[in-house]
Design an enzyme around this catalytic site. Structure first.
Site, PDB file in Angstrom:
ATOM      1  N   HIS A 102      -8.367  -0.901  -0.222  1.00 33.77           N
ATOM      2  CA  HIS A 102      -7.415  -1.992  -0.429  1.00 33.77           C
ATOM      3  C   HIS A 102      -8.227  -3.213  -0.843  1.00 33.77           C
ATOM      4  O   HIS A 102      -9.278  -3.475  -0.258  1.00 33.77           O
ATOM      5  CB  HIS A 102      -6.677  -2.355   0.865  1.00 33.77           C
ATOM      6  CG  HIS A 102      -6.054  -1.201   1.584  1.00 33.77           C
ATOM      7  ND1 HIS A 102      -4.693  -1.033   1.670  1.00 33.77           N
ATOM      8  CD2 HIS A 102      -6.599  -0.173   2.280  1.00 33.77           C
ATOM      9  CE1 HIS A 102      -4.424   0.046   2.388  1.00 33.77           C
ATOM     10  NE2 HIS A 102      -5.574   0.583   2.767  1.00 33.77           N
ATOM     11  N   ASP A 143      -2.696  -7.657  -5.384  1.00 34.15           N
ATOM     12  CA  ASP A 143      -3.069  -6.441  -4.676  1.00 34.15           C
ATOM     13  C   ASP A 143      -3.652  -5.399  -5.626  1.00 34.15           C
ATOM     14  O   ASP A 143      -3.316  -5.361  -6.812  1.00 34.15           O
ATOM     15  CB  ASP A 143      -1.822  -5.854  -4.006  1.00 34.15           C
ATOM     16  CG  ASP A 143      -2.103  -5.357  -2.608  1.00 34.15           C
ATOM     17  OD1 ASP A 143      -3.280  -5.200  -2.271  1.00 34.15           O
ATOM     18  OD2 ASP A 143      -1.140  -5.129  -1.860  1.00 34.15           O
ATOM     19  N   GLN A 177       1.018 -11.137  -3.545  1.00 32.84           N
ATOM     20  CA  GLN A 177      -0.372 -10.776  -3.302  1.00 32.84           C
ATOM     21  C   GLN A 177      -0.969 -10.147  -4.554  1.00 32.84           C
ATOM     22  O   GLN A 177      -0.338  -9.315  -5.200  1.00 32.84           O
ATOM     23  CB  GLN A 177      -0.444  -9.797  -2.130  1.00 32.84           C
ATOM     24  CG  GLN A 177      -1.813  -9.653  -1.514  1.00 32.84           C
ATOM     25  CD  GLN A 177      -1.734  -8.975  -0.156  1.00 32.84           C
ATOM     26  OE1 GLN A 177      -0.887  -8.121   0.076  1.00 32.84           O
ATOM     27  NE2 GLN A 177      -2.625  -9.329   0.748  1.00 32.84           N
ATOM     28  N   CYS A 206       0.783  -1.243   0.000  1.00 35.07           N
ATOM     29  CA  CYS A 206       0.000   0.000   0.000  1.00 35.07           C
ATOM     30  C   CYS A 206       0.817   1.297   0.000  1.00 35.07           C
ATOM     31  O   CYS A 206       0.530   2.201  -0.783  1.00 35.07           O
ATOM     32  CB  CYS A 206      -0.998   0.022   1.155  1.00 35.07           C
ATOM     33  SG  CYS A 206      -1.044  -1.387   2.212  1.00 35.07           S
ATOM     34  N   HIS A 243      -5.241  -1.067  -5.247  1.00 40.83           N
ATOM     35  CA  HIS A 243      -5.709   0.047  -4.436  1.00 40.83           C
ATOM     36  C   HIS A 243      -6.485   1.008  -5.331  1.00 40.83           C
ATOM     37  O   HIS A 243      -6.038   1.339  -6.429  1.00 40.83           O
ATOM     38  CB  HIS A 243      -4.535   0.756  -3.761  1.00 40.83           C
ATOM     39  CG  HIS A 243      -3.819  -0.125  -2.792  1.00 40.83           C
ATOM     40  ND1 HIS A 243      -2.695  -0.844  -3.142  1.00 40.83           N
ATOM     41  CD2 HIS A 243      -4.101  -0.449  -1.500  1.00 40.83           C
ATOM     42  CE1 HIS A 243      -2.306  -1.559  -2.100  1.00 40.83           C
ATOM     43  NE2 HIS A 243      -3.139  -1.345  -1.104  1.00 40.83           N
ATOM     44  N   ARG A 286       6.482 -11.660   5.221  1.00 39.78           N
ATOM     45  CA  ARG A 286       5.929 -11.578   6.571  1.00 39.78           C
ATOM     46  C   ARG A 286       6.436 -12.757   7.398  1.00 39.78           C
ATOM     47  O   ARG A 286       6.489 -13.878   6.910  1.00 39.78           O
ATOM     48  CB  ARG A 286       4.397 -11.581   6.533  1.00 39.78           C
ATOM     49  CG  ARG A 286       3.821 -10.426   5.730  1.00 39.78           C
ATOM     50  CD  ARG A 286       2.315 -10.465   5.690  1.00 39.78           C
ATOM     51  NE  ARG A 286       1.785  -9.496   4.734  1.00 39.78           N
ATOM     52  CZ  ARG A 286       0.507  -9.385   4.406  1.00 39.78           C
ATOM     53  NH1 ARG A 286      -0.378 -10.199   4.961  1.00 39.78           N
ATOM     54  NH2 ARG A 286       0.108  -8.483   3.526  1.00 39.78           N
ATOM     55  N   LYS A 302     -13.656  -4.324   6.823  1.00 32.80           N
ATOM     56  CA  LYS A 302     -13.389  -5.069   5.601  1.00 32.80           C
ATOM     57  C   LYS A 302     -14.476  -6.099   5.333  1.00 32.80           C
ATOM     58  O   LYS A 302     -15.223  -6.497   6.222  1.00 32.80           O
ATOM     59  CB  LYS A 302     -12.035  -5.778   5.689  1.00 32.80           C
ATOM     60  CG  LYS A 302     -11.937  -6.788   6.827  1.00 32.80           C
ATOM     61  CD  LYS A 302     -10.608  -7.534   6.813  1.00 32.80           C
ATOM     62  CE  LYS A 302     -10.519  -8.524   7.975  1.00 32.80           C
ATOM     63  NZ  LYS A 302      -9.359  -9.426   7.861  1.00 32.80           N
TER      64      LYS A 302
END
Length: 642
Positions: free
Chosen positions: A515, A387, A385, A338, A389, A367, A469
């Site tokens: 996100h 991902d 990921q 992000c 945005h 992670r 979320k």
């Protein structure tokens, strides 16, 4: 003594003395048949077992054995019976830690000098059966913490003493069944006769309280059901799950490997696995371009200050890797994408006319996971990921969430997932941002779900620290749930990073950030795909779509021609021209889960055709090379949805 009114949720009521238990009240309110099906009651949204005393007017909702909550109670109670059986068989030298119910079963942790073996399971189960037949009641008592510490200290149950001290409460509840007493909040079954079907499954090591510096305990896993047919089906599904294990199939199909010299939790994609991943990534990119997204690429590390600004160091540091010094400045591996996307946004002055901006990235993040939690592709330390945005104005928020939901469900359906559970996760105890913004974000997600007539459940307190979320848990062929998709509204990061756009009024406004990940991590999603399809992927994303098999060496040259022509036509094809029996080569192709086998003998060589055999054993009529290539192209287009 004061009288109170106890009412069933259906409406029938009785007057009883204050202090009457749930069991006594239900005995008067339910028929004998109903009582045999009832294990507890719901009071004001909280489960209460039969031992609970009633002191005010109360509405009871019976929990019957076909309710989901009843299964949890059953499994928790069966865990206690297992602990009692272990104690009666192996004596007081076995120290007992914790024993909760979990998804699909229960476990109990024990400290014992000798390891438990599968042979011990039969003995423990026999003792459990004996205890069940005795219809032992589960009885609850309350005790001051100091008294409980004294009791468990006398019994040399040091784990219980530690738990009570950490609770820091004046009193604790204990449950007794037979000669076994445990620190427990409950609830439990009325008695052991409700336990109808159970099975001990396996034993594993577990650190006390998950701390690698503490005692290593033995964790016995089991499961329980109210019906023996349900247990039989579960055990059958368990055997099927073993066959579908993505770690086993990943090795057999040569998709991926994990090497100790590289590091645990780090995936090495082999050629076939890399091909599978490429096909998924290409489809993902194509669909995002069709839905008006633009692609980004961002670095794997950033200055540590970036993660201070984002809040990750405050809220997520235990999952981040240690910093490194570069040019006397601290950097860290990224756990999220992000802040990088925000950096691209802040690189230019933005106008309200540009919004919404939709940026996506297949971004690899890192992670920390404990070694004991790592599990093939499903739990790793480095993963990619899917991902994205979205930066939008407040008036665009609901439409953007609707667009994400539509794309999300389309992507999942394309990979064969049409059954899922949806959760709306609300504000956690530890959060940033104003309550007003949290309420706005939560309401926007709720309205979008309702707009699409999607059933959902509220998951209280399970939002991320920066916003609420939507989580979508897909169900595989065996009905197992997997967390993949998430949609998160964020008012926090735009504020932290001073993001703004120029509005129609020519003043600065803060954008809303969404996100979202549709598949979650590619590693995890591919692991789920392997198990869902048992490695037999649909043609459109099969790493290998066909394999050519010759009958004798006389056809080898023609097979090479077929191979080259189909490869040029875009068919993902292999050749097996070994001097082996045809049936042997067919069997190997079937084990490799290859959709089509192209068999070539003298007749096919003469006719310039191939005989097509499917992986399920069915045969298709002979085809020319161009006919087969067209068949593959049509099937791929249908699989991709266009």
């Amino acid at each position: 003594m004061t009288d109170i009114t106890v009412t069933l949720s259906e409406g029938e009521s009785i007057t009883v003395a204050a202090g009457t238990t749930v069991q006594e009240a239900l005995a008067s309110l339910l028929s004998n048949k109903q009582r045999k099906q009832t294990v507890a009651a719901m009071i004001g949204g909280v489960i209460a077992d039969y031992t609970t005393s009633l002191h005010t007017d109360t509405v009871l909702t019976p929990i019957q054995i076909d309710d989901a909550a009843a299964l949890d109670i059953l499994r928790h109670s069966t865990a206690h019976i297992m602990a009692l059986a272990v104690r009666e068989i192996f004596g007081q030298d076995v120290k007992i830690a914790i024993g909760p119910s979990i998804d699909n079963g229960f476990y109990y942790d024990f400290l014992r000098n000798e390891p438990f073996s599968p042979e011990d399971f039969a003995v423990i189960e026999a003792k459990m059966e004996e205890l069940v037949r005795r219809a032992l009641p589960f009885q609850k008592t309350e005790m001051s913490s100091s008294e409980a510490i004294k009791k468990f200290s006398t019994d040399q149950e040091t784990f219980k003493v530690e738990l009570i001290k950490d609770l820091q409460t004046e009193a604790v509840s204990l449950y007794h069944v037979g000669e076994f007493t445990d620190l427990c909040r409950g609830p439990h079954l009325p008695n052991t006769s409700f336990i109808k079907a159970f099975k001990l499954l396996r034993v594993a090591g577990a650190y006390w309280r998950g701390d690698e510096t503490r005692e290593v305990l033995q964790r016995i896993y089991g499961t329980a059901f109210f019906d023996k047919k349900d247990l039989k089906k579960y055990l059958s599904d368990l055997e099927e799950a073993k066959k579908r294990d993505h770690r086993k199939l990943g090795k057999e199909l040569q998709l991926f490997t994990i090497r100790d010299e590289i590091g645990p939790g780090l995936i090495l994609w082999q050629p076939k696995g890399a091909q599978l991943r490429r096909l998924i990534e290409d489809f993902w990119k194509d669909e995002h371009y069709r839905h008006d997204y633009e692609l980004l690429y961002t670095p794997h590390i950033a200055r540590q200050d970036l993660w201070k600004t984002s809040g990750h160091l405050d809220f997520y540091s235990e999952n981040m890797y240690s910093s490194m010094d570069i040019d006397e400045v601290k950097y860290q591996l990224k756990p999220m994408n992000c802040p990088f996307h925000i950096g691209v946004f802040n690189n230019d002055k933005r106008s309200y006319r540009e919004l919404p901006i939709r940026w996506c990235e297949l971004g690899t993040v890192y992670r920390y996971e404990r070694a004991g939690a790592l599990h093939g592709l499903l739990r790793v330390r480095g993963f990619t990921q899917d991902d994205a945005h979205i930066f939008c104005r407040p008036d665009q928020l609901e439409d953007e969430i609707l667009n994400i939901l539509d794309l999300n469900l389309h992507i999942l359906r394309s990979f064969g997932f049409s059954d899922y559970d949806i959760y709306l996760s609300t504000r956690p105890a530890k959060y940033v941002g104003s309550d007003e913004n949290w309420e706005k974000a939560t309401e926007a997600l709720k309205l979008a779900l309702e707009n699409r007539d999607l059933e959902f459940m509220i998951d209280p307190g399970e939002g991320v620290f920066y916003g609420p979320k939507i989580d979508i848990k897909i169900k595989d062929q065996l009905g197992r749930s997997w967390q993949c998709s998430t949609i998160q509204v964020d008012f926090n990061l735009p504020e932290r990073f001073h993001m703004h756009y120029t509005g129609a009024d020519n003043t600065d406004h803060q954008p809303i950030m969404i996100h979202r990940a549709l598949m979650g991590s590619l590693e995890r999603f591919i692991g789920v795909l392997i198990e869902h399809y048992a490695g037999a992927f649909p043609l459109w994303f099969s790493p290998v779509q066909a394999r050519i098999l010759n009958i004798t060496d006389d056809q080898a040259e023609y097979c090479e021609e077929v191979y080259l022509q189909l490869r040029k036509a875009g068919v993902r094809i292999e050749k097996d021209l070994r001097n082996e029996k045809l049936n042997y080569k067919i069997r190997e192709a079937q084990v490799a889960k290859i959709p089509y086998m192209l068999i070539v003998g003298d007749k096919e060589k003469t006719d310039q055709t191939v005989t097509v055999r499917m992986r399920d054993g069915a045969n298709l009529p002979p085809m020319t090379i161009s006919e087969f290539a067209e068949k593959i192209a049509l099937e791929v287009r249908a699989g991709r949805g266009y």
